[in-house]
Design an enzyme around this catalytic site. Structure first.
Site, PDB file in Angstrom:
ATOM      1  N   CYS A 103      25.380  38.928 -53.760  1.00 15.77           N
ATOM      2  CA  CYS A 103      25.321  37.735 -54.610  1.00 15.77           C
ATOM      3  C   CYS A 103      24.896  38.113 -56.028  1.00 15.77           C
ATOM      4  O   CYS A 103      23.858  38.761 -56.221  1.00 15.77           O
ATOM      5  CB  CYS A 103      24.346  36.716 -54.043  1.00 15.77           C
ATOM      6  SG  CYS A 103      24.254  35.201 -55.025  1.00 15.77           S
ATOM      7  N   LYS A 127      27.084  43.051 -46.793  1.00 19.33           N
ATOM      8  CA  LYS A 127      28.003  42.653 -47.863  1.00 19.33           C
ATOM      9  C   LYS A 127      27.378  43.074 -49.191  1.00 19.33           C
ATOM     10  O   LYS A 127      26.226  42.743 -49.474  1.00 19.33           O
ATOM     11  CB  LYS A 127      28.255  41.145 -47.845  1.00 19.33           C
ATOM     12  CG  LYS A 127      29.390  40.711 -48.802  1.00 19.33           C
ATOM     13  CD  LYS A 127      29.770  39.241 -48.575  1.00 19.33           C
ATOM     14  CE  LYS A 127      31.062  38.902 -49.316  1.00 19.33           C
ATOM     15  NZ  LYS A 127      30.953  38.953 -50.780  1.00 19.33           N
ATOM     16  N   GLY A 164      37.443  34.066 -50.285  1.00 25.13           N
ATOM     17  CA  GLY A 164      36.389  33.150 -50.710  1.00 25.13           C
ATOM     18  C   GLY A 164      36.943  31.948 -51.445  1.00 25.13           C
ATOM     19  O   GLY A 164      37.405  30.984 -50.839  1.00 25.13           O
ATOM     20  N   PRO A 208      31.198  34.177 -47.048  1.00 23.63           N
ATOM     21  CA  PRO A 208      30.078  33.231 -47.156  1.00 23.63           C
ATOM     22  C   PRO A 208      29.947  32.747 -48.595  1.00 23.63           C
ATOM     23  O   PRO A 208      29.909  33.544 -49.525  1.00 23.63           O
ATOM     24  CB  PRO A 208      28.870  34.071 -46.724  1.00 23.63           C
ATOM     25  CG  PRO A 208      29.272  35.494 -46.990  1.00 23.63           C
ATOM     26  CD  PRO A 208      30.756  35.552 -46.789  1.00 23.63           C
ATOM     27  N   GLY A 216      37.473  40.026 -52.915  1.00 27.12           N
ATOM     28  CA  GLY A 216      37.610  39.851 -54.355  1.00 27.12           C
ATOM     29  C   GLY A 216      39.034  39.595 -54.800  1.00 27.12           C
ATOM     30  O   GLY A 216      39.901  40.445 -54.629  1.00 27.12           O
TER      31      GLY A 216
END
Length: 338
Positions: A100, A139, A224, A16, A201
């Protein structure tokens, strides 16, 4: 790979990303091989649920299942209510954001800022799991900073609370997106719990995905930033993991059609005015490593209508034919070096 009752077609997931993983982009990634995708994070604050921005973020109309919504907040009851609200709207999986690192989010004690307060994390997880009858996932990051890594404790709290899958980004909140992700902590978490663990990552190539899975023992990888402008990376990674072989670069003709379809879906989703402006970043990502890409990006950013953007993008990919039938990323690098 399975989340609750949902059997996924592979173990290569879309991360996301705020402002990126809207419904048109998620759907495109799924069509190009992603086994799973999670929405942009939706704020738990009920005052914003009905806003246009929040409604778009949780719009899953016509999307390939399972439909997963990520929620963010710091109040257990608000998060529980937000989870129920989204399940009532069709969400089949709820993901809780404790990863985040953005200051705007962390300053409100949301996202990875929550990792400092393990008792609050526990209350949040129990509240959300108890509020809905769909799988709840988490997450998170390895800790608040490198001196305070608590991913193992958070993982055990999550498993005991009934969380059904963990996605761990191999950086702390203080790291942001700088430096290199580390995978030892992900391996330790995977060894300590019985629920699926997803590694996140710096996974940018099929080889890196294979390395991370082997290094961590994780059940899946989450991609991502590497998917920005290259949504076909999911089929490339999935193919490599299954066969050990590389797919060739995509055909110019295929990407030309994909871009047209993506942009038209994007404009339909956002409307003319906002669609033109939010499409610019996607177009820039698609062309950034191609011959003439940077010059085209600067010209394209001055266009003010969807029709102009569509014509310009079509013309750009028409120009790529002179370099070959497939996209030539290495050629762009060679041209810049020269």
């Amino acid at each position: 790979m399975q989340i609750g009752p949902h059997l996924l077609r592979n173990n290569v997931f879309v991360a996301p990303m705020a402002g990126v993983t809207d419904r048109p982009f998620r759907q495109l990634c799924k069509e190009l091989g992603a086994g799973y995708a999670v929405s942009e994070m939706a704020a738990a604050n009920p005052r914003v649920w009905a806003s246009e921005k929040s409604s778009r973020r949780t719009d899953h109309a016509g999307e390939m299942e399972p439909k997963a919504v990520q929620i963010a907040g710091s109040d257990p009851q608000e998060l529980a209510d937000c989870a129920k609200f989204n399940v009532d709207k069709g969400a089949q999986i709820i993901d809780i954001n404790m990863g985040c690192p953005v200051k705007k989010v962390c300053n409100n004690w949301c996202g990875s800022a929550l990792l400092q307060f393990e008792d609050l994390v526990e209350r949040i997880l129990h509240a959300v799991v108890g509020a809905v009858d769909v799988p709840v996932t988490l997450k998170f990051r390895t800790g608040w900073n490198r001196e305070n890594k608590n991913a193992l404790r958070i993982a055990r709290i999550a498993e005991q609370a009934g969380i059904q899958m963990l996605t761990l980004h191999g950086r702390t909140r203080a790291d942001g997106y700088t430096g290199d992700a580390e995978y030892d902590t992900i391996a330790a978490v995977k060894a300590s719990v019985q629920i699926p663990v997803v590694a996140n990552g710096d996974i940018t190539t099929p080889e890196k995905a294979r390395f991370v899975l082997d290094k961590t023992g994780a059940d899946a990888v989450m991609i991502g930033r590497a998917a920005q402008g290259r949504p076909w990376i999911f089929r490339e990674i999935d193919h490599f993991l299954r066969t050990g072989e590389h797919l060739p670069a995509p055909l110019v003709a295929e990407v030309r059609q994909l871009m047209d379809e993506h942009l038209r879906a994007h404009y339909a989703f956002y409307g003319e005015y906002l669609g033109v402006r939010t499409a610019r970043k996607h177009i820039g990502w698609y062309v950034r490593d191609l011959p003439g890409g940077e010059e085209f990006r600067q010209q394209m950013n001055r266009l003010e209508s969807t029709a102009e953007q569509l014509r310009a993008v079509d013309g750009f990919f028409e120009s790529q034919w002179k370099y070959g039938e497939r996209l030539q990323y290495r050629l762009a690098e060679e041209m810049l070096a020269a």
